[in-house]
Structures are given as C-alpha cells and as structure tokens.
Design a protein around this motif. Structure first.
Motif, PDB file in Angstrom:
ATOM      1  N   SER A  32     -31.890  27.942  44.501  1.00 20.42           N
ATOM      2  CA  SER A  32     -30.443  27.837  44.285  1.00 20.42           C
ATOM      3  C   SER A  32     -29.784  27.268  45.535  1.00 20.42           C
ATOM      4  O   SER A  32     -30.243  27.519  46.650  1.00 20.42           O
ATOM      5  CB  SER A  32     -29.823  29.171  43.887  1.00 20.42           C
ATOM      6  N   ASN A  66     -28.276  33.033  40.164  1.00 22.80           N
ATOM      7  CA  ASN A  66     -29.106  32.015  39.491  1.00 22.80           C
ATOM      8  C   ASN A  66     -30.567  32.112  39.919  1.00 22.80           C
ATOM      9  O   ASN A  66     -31.468  31.928  39.079  1.00 22.80           O
ATOM     10  CB  ASN A  66     -28.600  30.605  39.808  1.00 22.80           C
ATOM     11  N   GLY A  84     -24.770  22.336  42.950  1.00 24.00           N
ATOM     12  CA  GLY A  84     -24.623  21.156  43.792  1.00 24.00           C
ATOM     13  C   GLY A  84     -24.820  19.835  43.091  1.00 24.00           C
ATOM     14  O   GLY A  84     -25.064  18.825  43.736  1.00 24.00           O
ATOM     15  N   LYS A  96     -22.790  20.779  31.685  1.00 24.28           N
ATOM     16  CA  LYS A  96     -22.509  19.336  31.590  1.00 24.28           C
ATOM     17  C   LYS A  96     -23.215  18.489  32.651  1.00 24.28           C
ATOM     18  O   LYS A  96     -23.882  17.517  32.300  1.00 24.28           O
ATOM     19  CB  LYS A  96     -20.986  19.188  31.664  1.00 24.28           C
ATOM     20  N   ASN A 124     -22.928  26.789  37.757  1.00 26.53           N
ATOM     21  CA  ASN A 124     -22.273  27.831  36.961  1.00 26.53           C
ATOM     22  C   ASN A 124     -23.360  28.597  36.190  1.00 26.53           C
ATOM     23  O   ASN A 124     -24.134  28.012  35.429  1.00 26.53           O
ATOM     24  CB  ASN A 124     -21.247  27.142  36.053  1.00 26.53           C
TER      25      ASN A 124
END
Ligand SMILES: Nc1nc2c(c(=O)[nH]1)N[C@H]1C(S)=C(S)[C@@H](COP(=O)(O)OP(=O)(O)OC[C@H]3O[C@@H](n4cnc5c(N)ncnc54)[C@H](O)[C@@H]3O)O[C@H]1N2
Ligand code: MOO
Length: 435
Positions: A191, A212, A266, A306, A324
């Motif tokens: 992460s 994450n 990122g 996305k 996210n």
C-alpha cells in the motif's frame, strides 16, 4: 477532460494478457487442498475394489429365495466381517452373517438386511450363534459391485480443478498419494500513501491506519496465493521503486520473487500520486530507464475503482489498484483475483454470479458498472411456504457504498450494469458472492 472510460470487460482482458500460468510441481495429496491440478487425473484402482455388502445382514444365494417373496429358512454357517478376506463360501441352503463393507462370499449374490429376517438385529459384542435364519427375497440385492463408484483408469478430475476435500477423498479412495499441481503464486501486496500507519501504531495528525494492506493480503490468501506484504510506502518515488524491487527479488530466507505485484493507492490524479509518477517516469522511452514496461494507466467504467494501472516491474505483472478501500477491494475481486486464477491456471466453474431480487431500491450514476456491497435478506412474506426457496432471498445495500464497514457486512458485491439508472424493488440484481 476525462478520457473515454474503458469497460470492465476490456480491463479484465488486459489484466489476463499480463499473466501466464505458473509451472507445475508434485504435492502430497493430503497437502493439496485448495491447489489447482496441473493434469487430468485418472483412477489408479477401482472403487470399491471388490463386490461387498451394503447392509448388515445375511449373504445368501438368490436361487434359494422363492421369487414370490415367501419365506425360507437357511442354515447359518458363519460370519464375514469388514476387512476379512477369508475363503468364505455360501453353499445351497446356507447363509453367512455379513457386515456392511465385508466382501461378498463366493456363491452369494445378495444380502438380506438383518431387520428383514427372523434374527431382527445383531447385538454389538454379543456372540452370534443362531443356527438358522428365516428370510425372504428383497426388492434390492444390497450388494455394492466392484468398480461401481469408480473404474480403474476412469478420469476423476480435469486439469484446472481446485482440489476440494471431497476430491481428496475420491483420489485417496482410488489409490492416489501425490498429485501434480500448479505452484502456489506469491503475491506482493503493497500500500502506498504518506498518511498511512501500520495497524496497531498510534496515529499522528492527518494519519490513518493502513487497511488496504491487511485486507488485500487476506483477499490474495483467500484466492489461493501466498503473500509477501510490503509497506505502507510513503509518497516518494524512490521508496516505491525500492519496495517494488524488494517484491520481485528472491531473498536469502528462501522466499522467491513475487509472481504478481498488487499495489493500492497513488494511481489517481493527485499531486502526490506516486504510483502514477513511477509508472510515467519509467515507461519505455521516458527518462528513468525501463524497469517498468507495458504501462497502461486507464479510467475504468466502474464505481468505485475507477483509476487503474497495469504494468510489469522488472518483468513481473503489476496491478495498480486505487487507494479508496472499497474501490481497492472491488478492483481486487474484478481484476486481481482473475489474475491469480490465471497464475494458478484455475479453470471453471465460471465464477458464480447468482441473481437475486432487490429487496430495496437504490440509485446511482449510470454510465459505469456500480459495485455495491449488499446483504442477503429474507424477502417480505410473499405467501411462499418454503422459506428456503431461492426466491425468498433478496438483496439490500449493506451500507454506504464507500464504507469499509458496509463491505465487511456484505455477503456479496452487486454488479449493477452501466445502463441501469435506478434499481427498483423486485429488479434482478447480479451478485458476486463473497461468502
Ligand atoms: N481529481 C481527481 N481526483 C480523484 C479522482 C479523479 O478522477 N480525479 N478519482 C477519485 C477516485 S474514484 C479514487 S478511487 C481515488 C483514488 O486515488 P488513488 O488511487 O490515488 O488513492 P489515494 O489518493 O492514495 O487514496 C484514496 C483514498 O483512500 C485512502 N487510502 C489509500 N490507501 C489506503 C490504505 N492502504 N488503507 C486505508 N485507506 C487508504 C486515502 O487516504 C484516500 O482517502 O482518487 C479520487 N480522486
Ligand atoms: O474509483 Mo474510486 O475507487 O470510485 O472511489
């Protein structure tokens, strides 16, 4: 202006084009649970290996039992227990006490269950001395024929099958002790984000706990991979390059280099989006060398999840997922899991995406595949009497779409097609099941 978004299907195809199945190796059957078979497997022996009794009772000759079902009295000449191999024979007018699983004695061609005979029942541990038994022909012979379950040489499983507990049983029954399986993939989970602190450490101002890392590591393990977890890595290109190098390097401790790198965060449009920066800086032809190749940064028509990046780092496939957490998890299920399946060369069954009725309505922005954490709920009493019927289960959103708590409570991820604006009560909803 935002570039044209790529469909989820197209992105999956590009992900799959990055990875190739790993080599195969032999493994002890008992350790192979969850591994994927590298070859078709054939039964080395028939199951059951001999004709045997399917019931506790008496082994008899059908020729001695009147076809009209009238009773006959036979002389009881002894016992055959499971595991016995004695040269027992049933002669004309005779019967042998036989226990379930025992080989059928020569001469016998049927077993009459004890409860259908004059004996009534066998008492465990008590001596059995009845000199004769009265019984009649039964509709079934209660004999398990040799090879009735599996014949020697029959295919038991195809290459690409994941080994289940039941398959371990079926293979063991037919004499298999070692199986050829695909090597278990090693996935590096990394992460990124200067705001991230490893779980359990105190938070400074503006800091959050790295969720994450542990979540994607767990998801990769659940998908059948081993995991090396690196980071969290701060928003510094040199630190990220160092971590990527560590991921693909085999260590002295016997750890091989990763077969797949999964990063989270990122990858969007932020000034500190370090993954994007490293991808751009080391793309072939740009300054900074060619440790990264096949760079492909895209906006995928899904929500959340996305921004996505694909590349190879020193030849190793790299999936750059958004930061996210719900988007990262949805991306894992839609992209990283198929990549791991391909490394394992896992073939169908096609991932189960059952359809449930919406038990509540909800809306969202059309134009993208919406990935919505949902819970299964009993549908309001619709007069159906069978509460286990599939139609009696519906789905509702498990909470806010972007909340990890909703994801944790979810039974699955609803996949709402881009052309659907509103989901109305009763509409069919396709669900990627998570449990
Ligand atoms: N101008 C734009 N901004 C953003 C866009 C965009 O299209 N234009 N897309 C948004 C979307 S959608 C997403 S998703 C995020 C993805 O951005 P990144 O992949 O660069 O992710 P980060 O900025 O690093 O983090 C996003 C968010 O998630 C939190 N986070 C990140 N890593 C972790 C972790 N390991 N554990 C827990 N939480 C994590 C992070 O703190 C941020 O809050 O970009 C939008 N912006
Ligand atoms: O793609 Mo982002 O993951 O929508 O939140």
């Amino acid at each position: 202006m935002e570039p044209q978004a790529r469909s989820v299907t197209e992105h999956v195809e590009r992900v799959l084009a990055l990875v190739t199945p790993l080599r195969s190796e032999e493994q002890e059957l008992e350790d192979a649970l969850g591994a994927v078979l590298a070859e078709d497997l054939y039964a080395t022996a028939s199951v059951p290996p001999f004709d045997g009794a399917a019931m506790d009772g008496y082994a008899v000759r059908l020729a001695d039992l009147p076809p009209d079902g009238s009773p006959v009295t036979l002389q009881v000449t002894g016992d055959v227990a499971a595991g016995e191999s004695g040269p027992a024979t049933v002669g004309p007018g005779q019967a042998l006490r036989i226990m379930t699983g025992a080989p059928l004695p020569s001469g016998a061609d049927a077993v009459v269950p004890v409860e259908h005979t004059s004996t009534g029942r066998f008492v465990a541990g008590a001596p059995r001395t009845e000199p004769s038994v009265t019984l009649a022909r039964q509709p079934r012979a209660h004999v398990r024929g040799a090879g009735e379950d599996v014949r020697q040489g029959e295919r038991l499983a195809r290459a690409g099958t994941e080994v289940t507990a039941a398959l371990v049983g079926a293979l063991a029954a037919s004499g298999t002790v070692r199986v050829p399986v695909r090597r278990r993939p090693l996935v590096a989970v990394l992460s990124t984000g200067s705001e991230l602190v490893p779980a359990g450490e105190p938070l400074g101002p503006g800091q959050i706990t790295d969720s994450n890392g542990p979540m994607l590591a767990a998801a990769a393990r659940a998908a059948g991979a081993d995991v090396v977890r690196l980071g969290p890595v701060p928003d510094d290109p040199a630190a990220l390059r160092g971590a990527l190098d560590e991921a693909v390097r085999s260590t002295g401790a016997g750890r091989p280099g990763a077969d797949l790198i999964v990063t989270a965060g990122g990858v969007s449009a932020g000034a500190a989006d370090v993954v994007r920066e490293v991808l751009a800086a080391s793309a072939p032809g740009a300054d900074g060398g060619s440790s990264t190749t096949d760079v492909d940064v895209a906006t995928v028509a899904m929500s959340p999840g996305k921004p996505q990046g694909l590349a190879r780092w020193r030849g190793v496939p790299w999936l750059a997922l958004p930061g996210n957490p719900v988007g990262a998890y949805a991306s894992f299920e839609l992209f990283a899991r198929p990549a791991i399946d391909r490394l394992r060369d896992k073939q169908g069954p096609v991932r189960h995406h059952p359809t449930f009725a919406a038990a509540a309505g909800w809306s969202g922005s059309p134009g993208r595949l919406r990935v919505v954490p949902v819970r299964l709920v009993p549908l309001a009493d619709d007069g159906a009497t069978d509460s286990t019927a599939p139609s009696a289960v519906g789905v509702v959103p498990a909470g806010s779409n972007h909340a990890l708590s909703a994801l944790a409570a979810a039974d699955g991820l609803a996949l709402v097609a881009p052309d659907v604006e509103k989901v109305r009560i009763g509409d069919p909803v396709r669900v990627l099941m998570l449990r």
